[in-house]
Design a protein around this motif. Structure first.
Motif, mmCIF file in Angstrom:
data_model
loop_
_atom_site.group_PDB
_atom_site.id
_atom_site.type_symbol
_atom_site.label_atom_id
_atom_site.label_comp_id
_atom_site.label_asym_id
_atom_site.label_seq_id
_atom_site.Cartn_x
_atom_site.Cartn_y
_atom_site.Cartn_z
ATOM 1 N N VAL A 199 37.610 -58.780 -72.467
ATOM 2 C CA VAL A 199 37.902 -57.444 -71.948
ATOM 3 C C VAL A 199 36.722 -56.493 -72.141
ATOM 4 O O VAL A 199 36.375 -55.721 -71.241
ATOM 5 C CB VAL A 199 39.168 -56.878 -72.620
ATOM 6 N N LEU A 200 36.093 -56.548 -73.305
ATOM 7 C CA LEU A 200 34.976 -55.636 -73.578
ATOM 8 C C LEU A 200 33.833 -55.866 -72.594
ATOM 9 O O LEU A 200 33.252 -54.910 -72.063
ATOM 10 C CB LEU A 200 34.487 -55.822 -75.013
ATOM 11 N N LEU A 201 33.525 -57.124 -72.327
ATOM 12 C CA LEU A 201 32.472 -57.438 -71.363
ATOM 13 C C LEU A 201 32.865 -56.974 -69.966
ATOM 14 O O LEU A 201 32.053 -56.377 -69.241
ATOM 15 C CB LEU A 201 32.193 -58.943 -71.359
ATOM 16 N N GLY A 202 34.111 -57.240 -69.589
ATOM 17 C CA GLY A 202 34.572 -56.835 -68.266
ATOM 18 C C GLY A 202 34.552 -55.329 -68.082
ATOM 19 O O GLY A 202 34.099 -54.821 -67.050
ATOM 20 N N ASP A 203 35.032 -54.598 -69.097
ATOM 21 C CA ASP A 203 35.022 -53.137 -69.013
ATOM 22 C C ASP A 203 33.591 -52.595 -68.956
ATOM 23 O O ASP A 203 33.312 -51.615 -68.253
ATOM 24 C CB ASP A 203 35.755 -52.540 -70.215
ATOM 25 N N SER A 204 32.692 -53.231 -69.686
ATOM 26 C CA SER A 204 31.287 -52.806 -69.659
ATOM 27 C C SER A 204 30.683 -53.022 -68.272
ATOM 28 O O SER A 204 29.894 -52.194 -67.794
ATOM 29 C CB SER A 204 30.482 -53.575 -70.711
ATOM 30 N N ASN A 206 27.691 -53.880 -56.638
ATOM 31 C CA ASN A 206 28.677 -54.748 -55.991
ATOM 32 C C ASN A 206 28.930 -56.004 -56.814
ATOM 33 O O ASN A 206 30.077 -56.433 -56.996
ATOM 34 C CB ASN A 206 28.195 -55.137 -54.588
ATOM 35 N N TYR A 207 27.860 -56.582 -57.328
ATOM 36 C CA TYR A 207 27.984 -57.831 -58.079
ATOM 37 C C TYR A 207 28.698 -57.612 -59.412
ATOM 38 O O TYR A 207 29.551 -58.406 -59.814
ATOM 39 C CB TYR A 207 26.595 -58.421 -58.320
ATOM 40 N N ALA A 208 28.376 -56.506 -60.089
ATOM 41 C CA ALA A 208 28.953 -56.249 -61.413
ATOM 42 C C ALA A 208 30.459 -56.039 -61.341
ATOM 43 O O ALA A 208 31.212 -56.562 -62.176
ATOM 44 C CB ALA A 208 28.281 -55.029 -62.053
ATOM 45 N N VAL A 209 30.920 -55.286 -60.346
ATOM 46 C CA VAL A 209 32.353 -55.005 -60.280
ATOM 47 C C VAL A 209 33.142 -56.253 -59.890
ATOM 48 O O VAL A 209 34.274 -56.456 -60.352
ATOM 49 C CB VAL A 209 32.633 -53.837 -59.300
ATOM 50 N N VAL A 210 32.558 -57.120 -59.066
ATOM 51 C CA VAL A 210 33.245 -58.364 -58.713
ATOM 52 C C VAL A 210 33.306 -59.303 -59.918
ATOM 53 O O VAL A 210 34.337 -59.935 -60.185
ATOM 54 C CB VAL A 210 32.544 -59.047 -57.518
#
Length: 370
Positions: free
Chosen positions: A187-192, A114-118
């Motif tokens: 973007v790379l961090l967010g996609d990861s 939950n935390y990662a996707v937010v």
């Protein structure tokens, strides 16, 4: 090619696809319609959480861990408290002695997913999140194959591809409508982070499926409430103390928090029931429509632009979901009982959906008796 050879080849192809004992007259059974309805109820609940989160964000409130903490606390106060009143093997102390590490893993995976996707919304775009979040489905299928011994047929893989095609249509509609949300700062961090959340969700969901199909729903929810509260409470104290203290509380904010927690509580309470009746993979396929429900709400609340592709996307996802559920999966038999498994399969009825429904009802009846 003689008639016998042709018949044999057709039989092998039908068996590989999953149609060897399938009667197309029985597609829309009561079980299938119930499965579709329950899946869309879950999607509507997730839509409710998304809308309330957006309204909170519009009010300058971004406290995802605090919101999760409130949900886990409510689970703790209800289901965990009920577990404390049990006696015998179902008592909470006995569960903690024997299974504490299993529920710790489940709770950790659920909270961090939950935390990662937010957090991903701070670094990447909504389009990337919608696409990469679908990674949970192949991961779930792989975990089900190895740990649950679930065996999929060709029609199931085709159904998943159809559902993902529907997601692609939804993302295309967003692009054409110019609806760009999120960020492009990293973007790379967010996609990861999205991929990490998908893997963690898959782990949490497969553990949930194994637990609720082999044990008690109350035990699962009670342990999730206990460990979820502890884990999210620690992270809340570390990361969001300042954000929570800076909230300007008013009647609207309190109402939104109450609405969010109520919907999340209903989602967590209802989802294990649907997983028990179907599977974690089937549930996640049905949840692909949640973004579409959010978009439909956004047409009125956030003035999104309408596109006919949204309706096409919804229809395609539902078709894929029906394809996945209309032919049941099978379980790999133990090596020493392959013949017994074959005999049992040969003796089953011609309608596999009715067989699955009877097995689910029998399981629930036995569980209720216990």
């Amino acid at each position: 090619m003689d008639q016998h050879t042709e018949h044999t080849l057709c039989g092998k192809l039908s068996s590989a696809c999953g149609f060897s004992s399938f009667n197309f007259k029985n597609i829309f059974t009561s079980r299938l319609l119930k499965t579709i309805a329950l899946g869309q109820v879950l999607s509507l609940l997730i839509c409710g959480t998304a809308v309330t989160c957006q309204l909170l964000a519009d009010s300058k409130v971004e406290t995802p861990m605090f919101q999760s903490f409130l949900n886990y606390t409510l689970l703790l106060l209800t289901y965990t408290t009920f577990l404390c009143t049990r006696k015998g093997d179902g008592n909470i102390l006995q569960i903690l002695r024997t299974k504490w590490w299993k529920y710790l893993v489940m709770g950790l995976a659920d909270v961090e997913a939950n935390y990662a996707v937010v957090k991903a919304y701070q670094f990447t775009t909504l389009t990337s999140i919608q696409l990469l979040d679908c990674f949970v489905i192949p991961v779930l299928m792989a975990l089900s194959w190895f740990f649950m011994k679930t065996r999929y047929k060709l029609v199931h893989f085709v159904a998943v591809m159809v559902c993902l095609l529907g997601v692609g249509a939804m993302v295309g509609a967003d692009f054409l409508a110019g609806r760009v949300q999120g960020s492009t700062s990293a973007v790379l961090l967010g996609d990861s982070l999205v991929l990490l959340s998908a893997i963690l969700y898959a782990v949490s969901n497969i553990c949930q499926e194994h637990t609720v199909k082999n044990g008690s729903l109350v035990e699962f929810l009670g342990m999730m409430g206990l460990f979820g509260t502890l884990i999210s409470g620690v992270q809340l104290a570390v990361f969001e103390t300042h954000a929570v203290s800076s909230i300007k509380w008013d009647r609207c904010i309190i109402l939104l928090f109450g609405l969010y927690v109520s919907i999340m509580y209903a989602l967590y309470s209802f989802m294990p029931v649907v997983v028990r009746l179907t599977s974690a993979t089937a549930v996640n396929l049905s949840l692909l429509t949640a973004d579409l429900f959010s978009l439909f709400c956004g047409l009125f609340l956030f003035h999104y632009k309408f596109s006919v592709l949204y309706l096409i996307s919804f229809a395609v996802i539902i078709v894929g979901f029906i394809m996945f559920n209309v032919v049941p999966t099978s379980s790999a038999p133990p090596n020493n009982s392959a013949e017994e498994f074959a005999n049992r399969t040969a003796g089953s009825s011609s309608n596999p959906l009715m067989d699955a429904d009877e097995e689910a009802e029998t399981f629930i009846a036995v569980d209720n008796c216990n």
